[in-house]
Design an enzyme around this catalytic site. Structure first.
Site, PDB file in Angstrom:
ATOM      1  CB  ILE A   1       3.611  11.540   0.996  1.00  0.00           C
ATOM      2  CG1 ILE A   1       4.905  12.009   0.731  1.00  0.00           C
ATOM      3  CG2 ILE A   1       2.828  10.657  -0.108  1.00  0.00           C
ATOM      4  CD1 ILE A   1       4.913  13.132  -0.381  1.00  0.00           C
TER       5      ILE A   1
ATOM      6  CB  VAL B   1      12.598  -5.146   6.218  1.00  0.00           C
ATOM      7  CG1 VAL B   1      11.847  -5.406   4.935  1.00  0.00           C
ATOM      8  CG2 VAL B   1      11.961  -4.185   7.112  1.00  0.00           C
TER       9      VAL B   1
ATOM     10  NE  ARG C   1      -0.801  -0.671   4.795  1.00  0.00           N
ATOM     11  CZ  ARG C   1       0.092   0.094   5.805  1.00  0.00           C
ATOM     12  NH1 ARG C   1       0.145   1.233   5.793  1.00  0.00           N
ATOM     13  NH2 ARG C   1       0.239  -0.695   6.894  1.00  0.00           N
TER      14      ARG C   1
ATOM     15  CE1 TYR D   1       9.144   7.362   9.641  1.00  0.00           C
ATOM     16  CE2 TYR D   1       9.543   9.805   9.470  1.00  0.00           C
ATOM     17  CZ  TYR D   1       9.194   8.690   8.909  1.00  0.00           C
ATOM     18  OH  TYR D   1       8.622   8.480   7.696  1.00  0.00           O
TER      19      TYR D   1
ATOM     20  CE  LYS E   1      11.759   6.794   7.150  1.00  0.00           C
ATOM     21  NZ  LYS E   1      11.544   5.763   5.945  1.00  0.00           N
TER      22      LYS E   1
ATOM     23  CB  SER F   1      11.520  11.117   6.244  1.00  0.00           C
ATOM     24  OG  SER F   1      10.659  12.092   6.830  1.00  0.00           O
TER      25      SER F   1
HETATM   26  P1  NAP Z   1       2.345   3.038   4.809  1.00  0.00           P
HETATM   27  O1  NAP Z   1       1.101   3.407   3.921  1.00  0.00           O
HETATM   28  O2  NAP Z   1       2.139   2.976   6.269  1.00  0.00           O
HETATM   29  O3  NAP Z   1       2.833   1.722   4.296  1.00  0.00           O
HETATM   30  C1  NAP Z   1       4.323   1.053   4.911  1.00  0.00           C
HETATM   31  C2  NAP Z   1       4.589  -0.303   4.239  1.00  0.00           C
HETATM   32  O4  NAP Z   1       5.648  -0.755   4.776  1.00  0.00           O
HETATM   33  C3  NAP Z   1       3.344  -1.084   4.482  1.00  0.00           C
HETATM   34  O5  NAP Z   1       2.976  -1.901   3.406  1.00  0.00           O
HETATM   35  C4  NAP Z   1       3.718  -2.029   5.714  1.00  0.00           C
HETATM   36  O6  NAP Z   1       3.094  -3.262   5.699  1.00  0.00           O
HETATM   37  C5  NAP Z   1       5.142  -2.038   5.595  1.00  0.00           C
HETATM   38  N1  NAP Z   1       5.873  -2.374   6.598  1.00  0.00           N
HETATM   39  C6  NAP Z   1       5.863  -1.741   7.630  1.00  0.00           C
HETATM   40  N2  NAP Z   1       6.868  -2.789   8.527  1.00  0.00           N
HETATM   41  C7  NAP Z   1       7.511  -3.557   7.746  1.00  0.00           C
HETATM   42  C8  NAP Z   1       8.297  -4.772   8.232  1.00  0.00           C
HETATM   43  N3  NAP Z   1       8.779  -4.913   9.187  1.00  0.00           N
HETATM   44  N4  NAP Z   1       8.596  -5.506   7.294  1.00  0.00           N
HETATM   45  C9  NAP Z   1       8.127  -5.343   5.979  1.00  0.00           C
HETATM   46  N5  NAP Z   1       7.158  -4.268   5.563  1.00  0.00           N
HETATM   47  C10 NAP Z   1       6.842  -3.600   6.764  1.00  0.00           C
HETATM   48  O7  NAP Z   1       3.455   4.339   4.697  1.00  0.00           O
HETATM   49  P2  NAP Z   1       3.894   4.974   3.678  1.00  0.00           P
HETATM   50  O8  NAP Z   1       3.263   6.406   3.889  1.00  0.00           O
HETATM   51  O9  NAP Z   1       3.485   4.475   2.181  1.00  0.00           O
HETATM   52  O10 NAP Z   1       5.421   5.162   3.719  1.00  0.00           O
HETATM   53  C11 NAP Z   1       6.482   4.467   3.085  1.00  0.00           C
HETATM   54  C12 NAP Z   1       8.019   4.973   3.209  1.00  0.00           C
HETATM   55  O11 NAP Z   1       7.849   6.195   2.971  1.00  0.00           O
HETATM   56  C13 NAP Z   1       8.317   4.684   4.512  1.00  0.00           C
HETATM   57  O12 NAP Z   1       9.460   4.314   4.784  1.00  0.00           O
HETATM   58  C14 NAP Z   1       7.959   6.015   5.188  1.00  0.00           C
HETATM   59  O13 NAP Z   1       8.680   6.266   6.546  1.00  0.00           O
HETATM   60  C15 NAP Z   1       8.310   7.141   4.143  1.00  0.00           C
HETATM   61  N6  NAP Z   1       7.697   8.370   4.192  1.00  0.00           N
HETATM   62  C16 NAP Z   1       6.470   8.421   4.365  1.00  0.00           C
HETATM   63  C17 NAP Z   1       6.117   9.855   4.307  1.00  0.00           C
HETATM   64  C18 NAP Z   1       4.284  10.222   4.219  1.00  0.00           C
HETATM   65  O14 NAP Z   1       4.203  11.462   4.548  1.00  0.00           O
HETATM   66  N7  NAP Z   1       3.600   9.226   4.242  1.00  0.00           N
HETATM   67  C19 NAP Z   1       6.998  10.839   4.412  1.00  0.00           C
HETATM   68  C20 NAP Z   1       8.103  10.714   4.366  1.00  0.00           C
HETATM   69  C21 NAP Z   1       8.618   9.178   4.372  1.00  0.00           C
HETATM   70  P3  NAP Z   1       2.299  -3.784   6.893  1.00  0.00           P
HETATM   71  O15 NAP Z   1       0.889  -3.637   6.008  1.00  0.00           O
HETATM   72  O16 NAP Z   1       2.601  -4.936   7.075  1.00  0.00           O
HETATM   73  O17 NAP Z   1       2.488  -2.919   8.092  1.00  0.00           O
END
Ligand code: NAP
Length: 244
Positions: free
Chosen positions: A185, A61, A12, A152, A156, A139
């Site tokens: 995001i 992971v 997702r 966090y 990062k 991030s």
């Molecule tokens: P998200 O919607 O919460 O998705 C995170 C994904 O990571 C999910 O598929 C989750 O799977 C998986 N995950 C979590 N822990 C895991 C583990 N131990 N092993 C394997 N998979 C795991 O978050 P997102 O917003 O798409 O974020 C993706 C990346 O972008 C992250 O690294 C986040 O820190 C970074 N980021 C996001 C934002 C933002 O504003 N959204 C900003 C800066 C950086 P499960 O369903 O199993 O939990």
């Protein structure tokens, strides 16, 4: 033979969008997931609609043995990994005064140690191939810090140090390593925030909106293709101007 990309945490949000972007560009895809659920089924189906292969590999992971197992499974299926996107990540936000040791450790374990675990298992194949691209999702919080996110933000910022050091280690082998630092995001990760808080944050961003997963995926795709072949060890902010 199609190029092969592995994206961690790709069921997702940003990871899914990255996987779809590569599928639309003719890559064979390996998506890593932690739990089997409808998100996984839907993502796999949407990827395959682009007439490319999709291998879904289970694994946490933060567990080195899991990563060893699923990387071997991808090599057994595709014979190579051209691009690795370390995307899996979690948050456990609270002020340091209230933060439990486990909350600090688990965020470091998934975000930073997880990036090491997967990369360590993939790098030998890229070294042998004398080519490869590694893109780590950091991030803006890893660059600028944020109250309530010491765990966090440390994870990062750690990813940025890891990216630069590895880029220096493997440049001579034709492997390019970069980080993408998204701002704010729209995904499930930011869905937890109240609407009025989201609006306040959006107003403070020069481009006056939250970013989309697409905005991030576009940059990741660029860092994986030929057009970026003179870029390594960089952190690209995708943040609507937030960090200027
Ligand atoms: P998200 O919607 O919460 O998705 C995170 C994904 O990571 C999910 O598929 C989750 O799977 C998986 N995950 C979590 N822990 C895991 C583990 N131990 N092993 C394997 N998979 C795991 O978050 P997102 O917003 O798409 O974020 C993706 C990346 O972008 C992250 O690294 C986040 O820190 C970074 N980021 C996001 C934002 C933002 O504003 N959204 C900003 C800066 C950086 P499960 O369903 O199993 O939990």
């Amino acid at each position: 033979m199609n190029r092969v990309v592995l994206i961690t945490g790709a069921t997702r949000g940003i990871g899914k969008e990255i996987a779809l972007k590569f599928a639309q560009n003719g890559y064979d895809i390996a998506i890593n997931y932690r739990k089997e659920n409808d998100d996984l089924k839907n993502t796999k189906k949407e990827i395959e609609e682009n007439n490319v292969k999709c291998l879904a590999v289970q694994g946490d992971v933060s567990n080195f043995e899991d990563c060893e197992r699923f990387v071997k499974a991808i090599i057994a299926e595709y014979g190579k990994i051209d691009v690795l996107v370390n995307n899996a990540g979690i948050t456990k936000d609270t002020l340091l005064m209230r933060m439990k040791k486990e909350d600090f450790e688990s965020v470091i374990d998934v975000n930073l140690v997880g990036t090491f675990n997967v990369t360590k298992n993939v790098i030998s194949y890229m070294m042998k191939a004398r080519s490869g691209r590694i893109i780590n999702i950091s991030s803006v919080v890893g660059v600028a810090g944020n109250a309530g996110q010491t765990n966090y933000s440390a994870s990062k910022a750690g990813i940025i140090g890891f990216t630069k050091s590895l880029a220096k280690e493997v440049a001579s082998r034709g492997i390019l390593v970069n980080a993408v630092a998204p701002g704010f995001i729209e995904t499930q990760m930011t869905d937890v925030l109240k609407e009025d808080i989201k609006e306040e944050i959006a107003k403070s961003i020069p481009l006056r909106r939250m970013g989309s997963s697409q905005d991030v995926a576009n940059v990741v795709k660029f860092l994986a293709n030929e057009e970026s072949s003179y870029i390594t060890g960089q952190v690209i902010n995708v943040d609507g101007g937030m960090l200027m």
